[in-house]
Design an enzyme around this catalytic site. Structure first.
Site, mmCIF file in Angstrom:
data_model
loop_
_atom_site.group_PDB
_atom_site.id
_atom_site.type_symbol
_atom_site.label_atom_id
_atom_site.label_comp_id
_atom_site.label_asym_id
_atom_site.label_seq_id
_atom_site.Cartn_x
_atom_site.Cartn_y
_atom_site.Cartn_z
ATOM 1 N N GLN A 113 0.841 -1.195 0.000
ATOM 2 C CA GLN A 113 0.000 0.000 0.000
ATOM 3 C C GLN A 113 0.881 1.251 0.000
ATOM 4 O OE1 GLN A 113 -3.514 -0.628 2.954
ATOM 5 N NE2 GLN A 113 -1.918 -2.073 3.552
ATOM 6 N N ASP A 116 6.174 4.849 -1.069
ATOM 7 C CA ASP A 116 7.515 5.398 -0.789
ATOM 8 C C ASP A 116 8.627 4.791 -1.661
ATOM 9 O OD1 ASP A 116 7.497 3.599 2.390
ATOM 10 O OD2 ASP A 116 8.058 2.881 0.395
ATOM 11 N N HIS A 131 -1.277 1.476 -4.370
ATOM 12 C CA HIS A 131 -1.634 2.900 -4.240
ATOM 13 C C HIS A 131 -0.686 3.811 -5.023
ATOM 14 C CE1 HIS A 131 -3.723 1.733 -0.209
ATOM 15 N NE2 HIS A 131 -4.400 1.371 -1.250
ATOM 16 N N CYS A 143 -1.756 12.409 -21.699
ATOM 17 C CA CYS A 143 -1.248 12.450 -23.088
ATOM 18 C C CYS A 143 -0.119 11.446 -23.271
ATOM 19 C CB CYS A 143 -0.746 13.867 -23.417
ATOM 20 S SG CYS A 143 0.908 14.209 -22.764
ATOM 21 N N SER A 203 -2.758 -1.100 9.338
ATOM 22 C CA SER A 203 -3.885 -1.063 10.276
ATOM 23 C C SER A 203 -5.065 -1.859 9.723
ATOM 24 C CB SER A 203 -4.296 0.397 10.523
ATOM 25 O OG SER A 203 -4.573 1.040 9.282
HETATM 26 N N1 APR Z 1 6.541 -2.385 12.424
HETATM 27 C C1 APR Z 1 5.356 -2.934 12.059
HETATM 28 N N2 APR Z 1 4.170 -2.259 12.110
HETATM 29 C C2 APR Z 1 4.200 -0.995 12.582
HETATM 30 C C3 APR Z 1 5.393 -0.364 12.997
HETATM 31 C C4 APR Z 1 6.601 -1.123 12.902
HETATM 32 N N3 APR Z 1 7.772 -0.606 13.252
HETATM 33 N N4 APR Z 1 5.085 0.905 13.405
HETATM 34 C C5 APR Z 1 3.739 1.040 13.250
HETATM 35 N N5 APR Z 1 3.211 -0.095 12.769
HETATM 36 C C6 APR Z 1 1.818 -0.378 12.449
HETATM 37 C C7 APR Z 1 0.800 0.397 13.270
HETATM 38 O O1 APR Z 1 0.500 -0.265 14.483
HETATM 39 C C8 APR Z 1 -0.397 0.436 12.331
HETATM 40 O O2 APR Z 1 -1.236 -0.689 12.538
HETATM 41 O O3 APR Z 1 1.603 0.015 11.117
HETATM 42 C C9 APR Z 1 0.226 0.339 10.933
HETATM 43 C C10 APR Z 1 0.163 1.625 10.100
HETATM 44 O O4 APR Z 1 -1.187 1.883 9.841
HETATM 45 P P1 APR Z 1 -1.627 3.162 8.976
HETATM 46 O O5 APR Z 1 -0.914 4.340 9.439
HETATM 47 O O6 APR Z 1 -3.115 3.162 8.981
HETATM 48 O O7 APR Z 1 -1.073 2.831 7.514
HETATM 49 P P2 APR Z 1 -1.635 1.813 6.404
HETATM 50 O O8 APR Z 1 -2.333 0.663 7.006
HETATM 51 O O9 APR Z 1 -0.526 1.536 5.481
HETATM 52 O O10 APR Z 1 -2.713 2.774 5.655
HETATM 53 C C11 APR Z 1 -3.362 2.274 4.525
HETATM 54 O O11 APR Z 1 -4.342 4.417 4.099
HETATM 55 O O12 APR Z 1 -3.952 6.633 4.256
HETATM 56 C C12 APR Z 1 -4.103 5.601 3.361
HETATM 57 O O13 APR Z 1 -3.241 5.315 1.176
HETATM 58 C C13 APR Z 1 -2.862 5.395 2.518
HETATM 59 O O14 APR Z 1 -1.732 3.341 1.956
HETATM 60 C C14 APR Z 1 -2.338 4.052 3.006
HETATM 61 C C15 APR Z 1 -3.574 3.368 3.515
#
Ligand code: APR
Length: 260
Positions: A113, A116, A131, A143, A203
């Site tokens: 997702q 980066d 994404h 274009c 998440s």
């Molecule tokens: N290692 C593993 N997991 C981690 C770490 C780590 N070091 N640090 C944080 N996390 C977990 C958090 O607990 C959380 O559950 O990563 C998750 C990040 O969740 P989000 O911030 O919601 O990101 P993501 O799930 O990728 O979001 C999905 O939402 O905003 C849109 O398009 C965007 O691709 C993104 C999508």
């Protein structure tokens, strides 16, 4: 049935008693789904966690087609800033472990997702970017095909299409937009076929990505979650590693690498 190769048995984590988890086979069908958490230890902000982007910014002001129509300069200032943050980050041990898994396994797909680009920087090749990618731009008039642009900072905000001069936009999927059809279809197909799915650092709240693990489960796959926090998937996973990815994933892989 002669000559036909036996279908690969489902993956089971049970190894020989007292000998630790079962090693994967080169032929084990593996899919990885990653989210922002896998890049957290590289310094890339997540979206919803502490210090997450959506804690300080309103997605509807910056990551929707409406926001871009309303104020392309503001949206591009934000993406230029995000590119500068990501541009200063390097892949971590979790990204590198996945690149090694790809080399060691014959049937491996990495679905991310993340926009980066750190998986590719770590050496992963079989990457499905659900994404999009923050280092790619596309013409708002379409274009020409999207193009890579790693200039940081961008010399012109908003940037323009080098072919027709129209406004360019980041080649990412904004809220309310459809995912790239072929990429999503390939991710769903791989999820249906896999024997083992690792879900790392998401998440699991954003669709359709969050449904891919359910597709895998429906088809008998073993689900492993790596995340310091619980998610809606935790209760469905066969294995949960409540740890940061850069620590848990290399260890998990080292214990199961084919040929040890
Ligand atoms: N290692 C593993 N997991 C981690 C770490 C780590 N070091 N640090 C944080 N996390 C977990 C958090 O607990 C959380 O559950 O990563 C998750 C990040 O969740 P989000 O911030 O919601 O990101 P993501 O799930 O990728 O979001 C999905 O939402 O905003 C849109 O398009 C965007 O691709 C993104 C999508």
């Amino acid at each position: 049935m002669h000559g036909q190769s036996e279908p690969d048995p489902p993956y089971s984590q049970e190894g020989q008693p007292g000998r630790g988890p079962a090693a994967l086979r080169r032929s084990t069908r593996v899919v990885i789904l990653t989210g922002a958490g896998i890049s957290a230890e590289s310094g890339v902000p997540t979206f919803r966690g502490p210090g997450g982007l959506w804690r300080s910014y309103r997605a509807e002001d910056l990551a929707t087609p409406q926001a871009f129509r309303r104020d392309p300069e503001l949206v591009w200032q934000w993406y230029d800033w995000r590119r500068s943050v990501v541009g200063a980050c390097l892949p971590n041990a979790a990204h590198r472990a996945l690149a090694d898994m790809e080399r060691a396994l014959d049937d491996f797909v990495l679905v991310t997702q993340n926009v980066d680009g750190l998986h590719r920087l770590a050496g992963s090749r079989r990457v499905l970017e659900l994404h999009g990618n923050i280092w790619r731009l596309r013409c708002t008039l379409e274009c020409r095909p999207p193009w890579d642009d790693r200039r940081d900072p961008l010399p012109e905000i908003p940037p323009r299409c080098p072919a027709c001069g129209a406004l360019a936009r980041p080649d990412v999927v904004w809220f309310g937009e459809a995912l790239p059809g072929e990429v999503l279809a390939a991710a769903m197909d791989a999820s249906r076929r896999c024997a083992l799915m690792l879900v790392v650092g998401t998440s699991a709240l954003v669709q359709p990505a969050a449904s891919l693990p359910l597709l895998a489960l429906e088809n008998g796959a073993h689900l492993v979650e790596i995340n310091p926090q619980a998610t809606p998937l935790s209760r469905l996973a066969g294995e949960v590693l409540r740890e940061p990815a850069a620590r848990a994933l290399p260890r998990w892989w080292a214990e199961r690498r084919p040929g040890g």
